[in-house]
Design a protein around this motif. Sequence first.
Motif, short mmCIF file in Angstrom:
data_model
loop_
_atom_site.label_atom_id
_atom_site.label_comp_id
_atom_site.label_asym_id
_atom_site.label_seq_id
_atom_site.Cartn_x
_atom_site.Cartn_y
_atom_site.Cartn_z
N VAL A 267 17.64 78.26 21.72
CA VAL A 267 17.01 76.95 21.88
C VAL A 267 18.09 75.89 22.03
O VAL A 267 19.10 75.89 21.32
N VAL A 268 17.89 74.96 22.97
CA VAL A 268 18.81 73.85 23.18
C VAL A 268 18.00 72.55 23.15
O VAL A 268 16.92 72.47 23.73
N VAL A 269 18.53 71.54 22.44
CA VAL A 269 17.91 70.22 22.43
C VAL A 269 18.93 69.19 22.91
O VAL A 269 20.14 69.45 22.90
N SER A 270 18.45 68.03 23.32
CA SER A 270 19.33 66.95 23.72
C SER A 270 20.20 66.53 22.55
O SER A 270 19.76 66.55 21.39
N ASP A 271 21.44 66.16 22.83
CA ASP A 271 22.31 65.72 21.75
C ASP A 271 21.79 64.44 21.09
O ASP A 271 22.13 64.13 19.94
N ARG A 272 20.92 63.70 21.78
CA ARG A 272 20.32 62.50 21.21
C ARG A 272 19.31 62.83 20.11
O ARG A 272 18.94 61.96 19.30
N ALA A 273 18.85 64.09 20.07
CA ALA A 273 17.85 64.47 19.07
C ALA A 273 18.46 64.78 17.71
O ALA A 273 17.78 64.76 16.69
N VAL A 274 19.76 65.06 17.68
CA VAL A 274 20.41 65.51 16.45
C VAL A 274 20.85 64.30 15.62
O VAL A 274 21.56 63.43 16.11
N VAL A 275 20.42 64.28 14.37
CA VAL A 275 20.73 63.19 13.46
C VAL A 275 21.56 63.73 12.30
O VAL A 275 21.21 64.77 11.71
N LYS A 276 22.67 63.05 11.98
CA LYS A 276 23.49 63.45 10.83
C LYS A 276 23.02 62.70 9.60
O LYS A 276 22.86 61.48 9.62
N GLN A 277 22.79 63.45 8.51
CA GLN A 277 22.37 62.81 7.27
C GLN A 277 23.55 62.09 6.63
O GLN A 277 24.62 62.66 6.46
N THR A 278 23.35 60.84 6.28
CA THR A 278 24.40 60.04 5.67
C THR A 278 24.87 60.66 4.36
O THR A 278 24.05 61.05 3.52
N GLY A 279 26.19 60.75 4.20
CA GLY A 279 26.75 61.28 2.96
C GLY A 279 26.84 62.78 2.89
O GLY A 279 27.21 63.33 1.86
N SER A 280 26.49 63.48 3.98
CA SER A 280 26.60 64.94 3.99
C SER A 280 26.91 65.40 5.40
O SER A 280 26.89 64.62 6.35
N GLY A 281 27.18 66.68 5.53
CA GLY A 281 27.46 67.24 6.84
C GLY A 281 26.22 67.86 7.47
O GLY A 281 26.31 68.51 8.51
N ASN A 282 25.05 67.68 6.84
CA ASN A 282 23.83 68.28 7.35
C ASN A 282 23.32 67.57 8.59
O ASN A 282 23.43 66.35 8.71
N ARG A 283 22.74 68.34 9.51
CA ARG A 283 22.14 67.79 10.73
C ARG A 283 20.64 68.05 10.72
O ARG A 283 20.19 69.10 10.25
N TYR A 284 19.89 67.08 11.27
CA TYR A 284 18.43 67.17 11.29
C TYR A 284 17.90 66.80 12.66
O TYR A 284 18.55 66.11 13.45
N VAL A 285 16.67 67.25 12.93
CA VAL A 285 15.95 66.88 14.14
C VAL A 285 14.51 66.54 13.74
O VAL A 285 13.89 67.26 12.95
N TYR A 286 13.99 65.42 14.28
CA TYR A 286 12.59 65.06 14.06
C TYR A 286 11.74 65.81 15.08
O TYR A 286 11.95 65.67 16.30
N VAL A 287 10.77 66.61 14.59
CA VAL A 287 9.91 67.42 15.44
C VAL A 287 8.48 66.87 15.37
O VAL A 287 7.97 66.59 14.27
N MET A 288 7.84 66.68 16.52
CA MET A 288 6.49 66.14 16.59
C MET A 288 5.45 67.18 16.17
O MET A 288 5.52 68.35 16.57
N HIS A 289 4.47 66.71 15.39
CA HIS A 289 3.27 67.50 15.04
C HIS A 289 2.09 66.56 15.18
O HIS A 289 1.77 65.81 14.24
N GLY A 290 1.46 66.55 16.34
CA GLY A 290 0.42 65.56 16.60
C GLY A 290 1.05 64.20 16.76
O GLY A 290 1.92 63.99 17.61
N ASP A 291 0.59 63.24 15.93
CA ASP A 291 1.18 61.91 15.98
C ASP A 291 2.12 61.66 14.80
O ASP A 291 2.47 60.52 14.50
#
Length: 341
Positions: A267-291
């Motif tokens: 799976v590949v997503v746009s680099d604009r979709a990846v969000v770094k959590q402040t204060g950590s090295g964790n990365r997140y993506v917001y995924v749509m479920h309905g609205d």
Amino acid sequence: MNRYIILSTAAALLVTACGKKEEKKAEQTATDETPLVEVDMARITAVEQIHEYTANVEAYKSNNIAPASSNRIKTITVDVGDHVRRGQVLVTMDNSEASRLKVNLDQIQREYNRATQLLKIGSGTQAQVDQIKAQLDAARTQYNNVVENTVLTSPVSGVVTARNFDPGDVTAGQPVLTIGQITPDVKIIINVTEADRAKFNTGMPVDVTFDAFPGETYQARISRIYPAVDPQTRTFQAEVLIPNRDEKFFPGMFARVSVNHGTQENVVVSDRAVVKQTGSGNRYVYVMHGDKVSFNKVELGTRTDNGYEILSGVADGDTVVVAGQSRLFDGAQVKINNKKK
């Protein structure tokens, strides 16, 4: 009476109209406050599995130059950065001990010669000759060892990478000099994770770049893979050999080793979709479920031209937010402003 009823009815209608107007206004305000987002779709894509490792250049071989026993240094003929050849004299030590042992060796040699002469004329015994011969051999060995450690030579051709003493110092603990063999190759030791160990094999080609030579890429190869895992880092060590006949690379230089393991569909997503959590090295993506959206932690793989390979956290076909994340949270309701096909 009728006039009173008409006025009451008119007032009631006015109140109802005002209430509906306020309700509509509240609904409009709620709609206006719903975050607007842009979205894109996660897709299965063939991704080149290029992994980059960083490490320092090391000499192909390093030799520590030191006497067998503690002694005072008389001269050091080279310094850090000097080139040396095999057999070249590098250090001379105080020779007073060698002189003393030479006097003792000569004395035992004379006694041995005399004992063999006496044996020939029948005035001595073989046992006496054998005893003195053993003493002579021991004295000669001791003398040769001291002489060998009085003049220190280089066992290889290379460059001086360390100098720990000056003339007049008494050696102790550290070597006097360290000689690094940097031709025809130097080596780079990279740390490979247990998960990637099976992807490596001896002889596989790699690309090497150096911060000291921007824009230049050099070809090298994996020459050895160490069989034991480091219990602290849980990694294996792989040795990379890079040709260095022109002595362009020196120990301590910073290098980046790129290894291409072919392609793999993920799976590949746009680099604009990846969000770094402040204060950590964790990365997140917001995924749509309905609205609404979920805040999914993801494991990133290879960086592509304008996206990221996702190893976990997002599935093929998921709609992901690529703009407007600043106002979002897990479970937030959103309004799509520009859905990309």
